[in-house]
Design an enzyme around this catalytic site. Structure first.
Site, mmCIF file in Angstrom:
data_model
loop_
_atom_site.group_PDB
_atom_site.id
_atom_site.type_symbol
_atom_site.label_atom_id
_atom_site.label_comp_id
_atom_site.label_asym_id
_atom_site.label_seq_id
_atom_site.Cartn_x
_atom_site.Cartn_y
_atom_site.Cartn_z
ATOM 1 N N PRO A 1 1.033 -1.644 -0.067
ATOM 2 C CG PRO A 1 -0.459 -0.830 2.327
ATOM 3 C CD PRO A 1 0.828 -1.683 1.122
ATOM 4 C CG ASP B 1 4.384 -1.538 2.926
ATOM 5 O OD1 ASP B 1 3.354 -1.205 3.504
ATOM 6 O OD2 ASP B 1 5.811 -2.195 2.835
ATOM 7 C CG HIS B 2 -0.139 3.507 4.967
ATOM 8 N ND1 HIS B 2 -0.469 3.375 6.307
ATOM 9 C CD2 HIS B 2 -1.240 4.778 4.483
ATOM 10 C CE1 HIS B 2 -0.700 5.475 6.968
ATOM 11 N NE2 HIS B 2 -1.991 4.905 5.837
ATOM 12 N NE ARG B 3 2.294 -4.267 3.590
ATOM 13 C CZ ARG B 3 3.149 -5.040 2.629
ATOM 14 N NH1 ARG B 3 2.396 -6.291 2.990
ATOM 15 N NH2 ARG B 3 4.679 -4.923 2.089
ATOM 16 C CB ILE C 1 5.935 4.533 7.453
ATOM 17 C CG1 ILE C 1 7.306 3.473 7.530
ATOM 18 C CG2 ILE C 1 6.117 5.911 7.730
ATOM 19 C CD1 ILE C 1 8.109 3.695 6.425
#
Length: 533
Positions: free
Chosen positions: A330, A505-507, A509
């Site tokens: 993501p 990476d939104h998982r 950060i």
């Protein structure tokens, strides 16, 4: 005088401390000359050690997992009919009964040559085969060429011999451990037809024909790539067993003699998946469980003249990796800018001082040093996901995107924290040239913890770089430009501005951390000399 003979490992070239992975005999067994005794496995080849003469096994000096080198005793023979006692005095005095082959040959027999350690690369296509059956090769001669999305790699012969069989063809995908070909080595080169893993003869003995019928037709491609040694392959041919259908019970899934014998008897090893056959994709060509509509098929020539141009192989493979990364990770991109007004004249001055050395410093080495300082401040950006855990890395290897005629490649500068800006610039130049020439090695593109993709002097202001998995962030930079700044809305000054685009990476950060990362990175660049000195 005793007629016992110590059987030793003969000259196996440059290999030493090679693990014993299979023992084919036991005390009391009667063996003939050239019967396989043990199998050894280096990172490049599997080698069977054959009996140098007939005899009865009196004792075995090694066990599975032991590491041996040239001269190591593997077992003791009691020669048949007292042959040892009748031998000529000079021969009887020899500690090893095997004739010494050339310095880069294996014991007389057949060696399976496999793909050595090629880093993290898997399923790499074979793009060229340099030898054919019957060719003589020397150690270090190139035998095949592989091409990943990042590099072209030649696989050299680990030892000398004659090619008896080739287990792959152009276009096949291989990984570390995949069998490439078989080499007859030492005295066995005089009898390659007998030792080569060729297809079974049409007029096979009845028991063999029966076993073959029970096993069905042999998938030669799967047989060639099966993880098994020469002696096991020979046995499989004799029994009509398709190795491609077996699941090995040895270390790392290696197929051993017992697996073949059990399968031939009809009660044995579990069937393995057919080689090279992936699970069927959804009808729409889905990726990662996402079912998409089929790609539209259009005859563009109906609308006007067209020209078809095939993508280079590296771009084809890169496209698959980039697509996977974009779909699975993501992505979010945060944009910012850095004031490099003070840094630019410092860079120019350094280049003047280094003019005679031939090293030219761009802005990128400075950005690498700034990246390390920022990654130490925000360690979650210097990490990788491993299931539900985050692996934080205490080393700083920075990749940089290099534009080449064949597509984008990402060489890695290791231990950037320990290197000076000129050292980084020199190494970058060397790696970039290797990338352009298609000569980068796998280890020169692996191990990166963070990547910088710079459009440098080309242009642009901002863009969204795709994260280079398994990293969790990438910094994109564009061409710097002069921008008017004002603190009060009345007076303006021109500042040299570098656009920054951080994809993360939104998982792992969140937005606040990404914004802080960019601000810190920009502040370090603005006053980089405090980091350097």
């Amino acid at each position: 005088m005793s007629n016992a003979i110590d059987i030793k490992v003969p000259d196996i070239g440059d290999f030493s401390d090679v693990p014993v992975i299979e023992i084919f005999v036991k005390p009391g067994d009667t063996v003939k000359a050239e019967d396989p005794l043990v199998s050894l496995e280096s990172d490049k080849a599997t080698m069977d050690v054959p009996a140098p003469r007939g005899g009865v096994v009196e004792s075995i000096a090694v066990k599975l997992g032991d590491k041996v080198s040239e001269g190591s005793v593997i077992m003791r023979f009691k020669a048949e009919g007292g042959a040892a006692a009748a031998a000529a005095p000079a021969e009887a005095a020899k500690p090893s009964v095997s004739a010494a082959p050339s310095a880069t040959s294996a014991p007389a027999g057949v060696a399976e040559v496999r793909v050595p350690d090629i880093g993290d690369f898997k399923d790499v296509p074979v793009i060229e085969i340099f030898v054919k059956v019957g060719d003589s090769v020397k150690a270090e001669d190139p035998i095949v060429s592989l091409e990943s999305d990042k590099a072209t790699m030649d696989v050299p012969a680990p030892l000398s011999g004659v090619v008896t069989a080739i287990g792959i063809k152009i276009g096949d995908k291989v990984s570390e451990g995949s069998v490439i070909l078989s080499l007859a080595t030492g005295d066995a080169t005089a009898a390659t037809p007998a030792t080569a893993p060729a297809a079974p003869a049409a007029a096979a003995p009845a028991p063999v024909q029966a076993a073959a019928a029970a096993g069905g037709a042999v998938d030669e491609a799967a047989f060639a790539l099966a993880y098994a040694g020469p002696a096991v392959r020979k046995l499989a041919r004799e029994l009509g067993v398709d190795l491609g259908k077996l699941k090995g019970t040895g270390d790392h899934g290696r197929i051993v003699r017992a697996d073949v014998e059990a399968f031939a008897k009809g009660g044995g090893a579990a069937a393995a998946p057919a080689a090279g056959k992936a699970a069927a994709a959804p009808a729409g060509g889905g990726v990662g469980g996402i079912d998409l509509l089929p790609w539209p098929k259009v005859d563009f020539s109906k609308f006007g003249p067209t020209e078809r141009r095939e993508l280079p192989r590296i771009k084809k493979i890169s496209a698959a990796n980039l697509h996977r990364n974009w779909v699975v990770i993501p992505h979010v991109t945060t944009h910012d800018e850095a004031d490099i007004t003070e840094l630019e004249p410092f860079r120019v001055q350094m280049n003047k001082e280094l003019e005679k050395s031939g090293v030219k410093i761009s802005m990128l080495p400075f950005m690498m040093k700034a990246a390390v300082a920022t990654l130490k401040k925000f360690p979650e950006f210097n990490a990788s996901l491993d299931g539900d855990a985050l692996v934080l890395k205490n080393y700083w290897h920075i990749g940089f995107a290099a534009d080449t005629p064949n597509g984008l490649m990402v060489p890695v500068i290791r231990d950037v924290d320990k290197k000076t800006v000129p050292e980084i610039a020199k190494e970058m130049g060397e790696l970039a040239k290797l990338a352009r020439d298609g000569k980068l090695k796998p280890d020169q593109m692996s191990g990166g913890t963070f990547t910088i993709s710079s459009l440098g002097g080309i242009g642009g202001i901002y863009f969204t770089p795709i994260i280079n998995a398994p990293e969790v962030a990438i910094m994109g930079v564009c061409k710097s430009y002069w921008k008017q700044h004002s603190s009060d809305g009345k007076t303006y000054t021109s500042r040299l501005t570098l656009p920054l685009s951080l994809s993360w990476d939104h998982r792992v950060i969140d937005g606040a951390a990404a914004a802080r990362f960019n601000v810190y990175f920009a502040n370090v660049l603005a006053d980089l000399r405090r980091v350097l000195f």
